[in-house]
Design a protein around this motif. Structure first.
Motif, mmCIF file in Angstrom:
data_model
loop_
_atom_site.group_PDB
_atom_site.id
_atom_site.type_symbol
_atom_site.label_atom_id
_atom_site.label_comp_id
_atom_site.label_asym_id
_atom_site.label_seq_id
_atom_site.Cartn_x
_atom_site.Cartn_y
_atom_site.Cartn_z
ATOM 1 N N PHE A 165 -8.161 -6.185 17.359
ATOM 2 C CA PHE A 165 -9.057 -6.793 16.378
ATOM 3 C C PHE A 165 -10.347 -7.247 17.056
ATOM 4 C CE2 PHE A 165 -6.027 -5.926 13.503
ATOM 5 C CZ PHE A 165 -5.121 -6.885 13.083
ATOM 6 N N PRO A 169 -10.835 -1.337 7.811
ATOM 7 C CA PRO A 169 -12.123 -1.998 7.608
ATOM 8 C C PRO A 169 -12.100 -3.432 8.095
ATOM 9 C CG PRO A 169 -10.953 -1.825 5.544
ATOM 10 C CD PRO A 169 -10.160 -1.051 6.539
ATOM 11 N N ASN A 205 -11.510 -7.599 2.910
ATOM 12 C CA ASN A 205 -11.436 -6.182 2.569
ATOM 13 C C ASN A 205 -9.999 -5.764 2.305
ATOM 14 O OD1 ASN A 205 -14.195 -5.409 2.739
ATOM 15 N ND2 ASN A 205 -14.057 -5.552 4.949
ATOM 16 N N THR A 206 -9.852 -4.565 1.826
ATOM 17 C CA THR A 206 -8.513 -4.081 1.547
ATOM 18 C C THR A 206 -7.845 -3.643 2.839
ATOM 19 O OG1 THR A 206 -9.118 -1.766 1.280
ATOM 20 C CG2 THR A 206 -9.401 -3.199 -0.623
ATOM 21 N N GLY A 207 -6.574 -3.369 2.716
ATOM 22 C CA GLY A 207 -5.799 -2.956 3.875
ATOM 23 C C GLY A 207 -5.783 -1.460 4.086
ATOM 24 N N TYR A 251 -11.046 -2.490 12.876
ATOM 25 C CA TYR A 251 -9.743 -2.825 13.444
ATOM 26 C C TYR A 251 -9.093 -1.509 13.859
ATOM 27 C CZ TYR A 251 -10.529 -7.297 11.125
ATOM 28 O OH TYR A 251 -11.043 -8.484 10.708
ATOM 29 N N GLY A 255 -12.850 -7.494 8.224
ATOM 30 C CA GLY A 255 -12.880 -8.589 7.279
ATOM 31 C C GLY A 255 -11.597 -8.738 6.497
ATOM 32 N N SER A 256 -11.085 -9.944 6.460
ATOM 33 C CA SER A 256 -9.837 -10.175 5.733
ATOM 34 C C SER A 256 -10.037 -9.996 4.244
ATOM 35 C CB SER A 256 -9.303 -11.577 6.029
ATOM 36 O OG SER A 256 -10.255 -12.552 5.653
ATOM 37 N N TYR A 273 0.218 3.758 15.789
ATOM 38 C CA TYR A 273 1.547 3.776 15.197
ATOM 39 C C TYR A 273 2.340 4.933 15.791
ATOM 40 C CZ TYR A 273 0.273 0.559 11.391
ATOM 41 O OH TYR A 273 -0.099 -0.544 10.646
ATOM 42 N N PHE A 279 -5.592 0.629 15.467
ATOM 43 C CA PHE A 279 -4.141 0.575 15.525
ATOM 44 C C PHE A 279 -3.589 1.872 16.130
ATOM 45 C CE2 PHE A 279 -3.902 -2.930 12.452
ATOM 46 C CZ PHE A 279 -5.090 -2.782 11.745
ATOM 47 N N SER A 335 0.849 -1.189 0.000
ATOM 48 C CA SER A 335 0.000 0.000 0.000
ATOM 49 C C SER A 335 0.886 1.242 0.000
ATOM 50 C CB SER A 335 -0.903 0.032 1.238
ATOM 51 O OG SER A 335 -1.778 -1.068 1.261
ATOM 52 N N PRO A 391 -3.736 -8.918 1.747
ATOM 53 C CA PRO A 391 -4.614 -7.759 1.890
ATOM 54 C C PRO A 391 -5.482 -7.877 3.128
ATOM 55 C CG PRO A 391 -4.813 -8.769 -0.278
ATOM 56 C CD PRO A 391 -4.040 -9.713 0.573
ATOM 57 N N GLY A 392 -6.098 -6.779 3.493
ATOM 58 C CA GLY A 392 -6.972 -6.788 4.663
ATOM 59 C C GLY A 392 -6.278 -6.130 5.821
ATOM 60 N N SER A 393 -7.009 -5.325 6.554
ATOM 61 C CA SER A 393 -6.373 -4.578 7.633
ATOM 62 C C SER A 393 -6.243 -5.395 8.906
ATOM 63 C CB SER A 393 -7.138 -3.286 7.902
ATOM 64 O OG SER A 393 -8.510 -3.560 8.124
ATOM 65 N N ASN A 394 -6.593 -6.687 8.855
ATOM 66 C CA ASN A 394 -6.370 -7.527 10.028
ATOM 67 C C ASN A 394 -5.011 -8.205 9.971
ATOM 68 O OD1 ASN A 394 -6.966 -9.244 7.937
ATOM 69 N ND2 ASN A 394 -8.107 -10.691 9.197
ATOM 70 N N THR A 395 -4.166 -7.679 9.151
ATOM 71 C CA THR A 395 -2.808 -8.165 9.086
ATOM 72 C C THR A 395 -1.869 -6.978 9.239
ATOM 73 O OG1 THR A 395 -1.174 -9.324 7.725
ATOM 74 C CG2 THR A 395 -2.790 -8.015 6.575
ATOM 75 N N GLU A 396 -0.775 -7.157 9.957
ATOM 76 C CA GLU A 396 0.081 -6.023 10.276
ATOM 77 C C GLU A 396 0.742 -5.473 9.034
ATOM 78 O OE1 GLU A 396 2.873 -6.730 13.392
ATOM 79 O OE2 GLU A 396 3.949 -4.852 13.054
ATOM 80 N N ALA A 397 0.709 -4.153 8.919
ATOM 81 C CA ALA A 397 1.389 -3.453 7.832
ATOM 82 C C ALA A 397 2.707 -2.904 8.343
ATOM 83 C CB ALA A 397 0.509 -2.321 7.296
ATOM 84 N N GLU A 420 -3.567 0.340 -3.089
ATOM 85 C CA GLU A 420 -3.118 -0.940 -2.551
ATOM 86 C C GLU A 420 -3.029 -1.938 -3.696
ATOM 87 O OE1 GLU A 420 -5.951 -3.199 -0.340
ATOM 88 O OE2 GLU A 420 -4.416 -4.143 0.892
#
Lengths: 114, 116
Positions: B51, B95, B100-102, B32, B97-98, B36, B34, A33, A97-103, A48
């Motif tokens: 989460f 957003p 969905n985009t990041g 979700y 849901g996996s 930083y 965060f 992204s 992809p997906g915001s449930n994974t650390e960027a 992204e």
């Protein structure tokens, strides 16, 4: 394990020129992204990419474009540069992809348009 | 529209004092969440994320954050601030849901200054 690498770190361009910024994600990460950071607008999502496909795009003019290669490296391009494009451009990589994974973010490319 | 608000643009605390940085979000459902941190000239480093589950989340560098659904808040805390904590802190939402985009939506940031 190497982090996210962005090149170049600093860039000075003249109005009307175009620029290409590069981002190499962490090995094994397939999602990239891009964000623009300015003092006035803060951090804004640009786009992204995952598996060489653009999955989402932020509210930026068509002068901003990007792409992703088969090795997950990504480039973004800005054409017809304007003074307002001066910013820190940050790239983030994640496993998927997906915001449930650390960027994980790179150190950014500081673009100055004169 | 989805938004994140960090009411405090700049905060100054003495070294050793406690810290709380505020974050409120506007979203259709619990997103979700965060926090930083960004040091000058650097990229963003993830401090912690929420989460689901326990609403008190522990992060790196001794930071923690508490999710309060009723207040749509996700405030960051640290019991004792160190001079090296001076930086800019960003709250962000993503957003659900996996699938969905990041895409992350960031607050405007809070600059933390630490007095010796």
């Amino acid at each position: 394990k190497a982090g996210v690498t962005q090149t170049p770190r600093y860039l000075i361009k003249t109005r009307g020129q175009q620029v290409t910024l590069s981002c190499s994600p962490i090995s094994g990460h397939r999602s990239v992204s891009w964000y623009q950071q300015t003092p006035g607008q803060g951090l804004q999502f640009l786009f992204e990419y995952f598996s060489e496909t653009q999955r989402n795009k932020g509210n930026f003019p068509g002068r901003f474009s990007g792409r992703q290669f088969s090795n997950s490296r990504s480039e973004m391009n800005v054409s017809t540069l304007e003074l307002g494009d001066s910013a820190l451009y940050l790239c983030a990589s994640s496993l998927r992809p997906g915001s449930n994974t650390e960027a994980f973010f790179g150190q950014g490319t500081r673009l100055t348009v004169v | 529209a989805q938004s994140v608000t960090q009411p405090d643009i700049h905060i100054t605390v003495s070294e050793g004092a406690s810290l709380e940085l505020r974050c409120n979000y506007s979203y259709g459902a619990t997103p979700y969440l965060f926090w930083y941190v960004q040091s000058p000239g650097q990229g963003l480093q993830l401090l912690l994320k929420y989460f689901s589950g326990d609403t008190l989340v522990q992060g790196i560098k001794g930071f923690e954050a508490e999710f309060k659904r009723s207040q749509s808040s996700f405030n960051l805390r640290k019991p004792s601030v160190h001079w090296s904590d001076a930086a800019e802190y960003f709250c962000a939402v993503g957003p659900l849901g996996s699938g969905n985009t990041g895409k992350l939506i960031f607050g405007q940031g809070t600059t933390l200054q630490v007095k010796p």
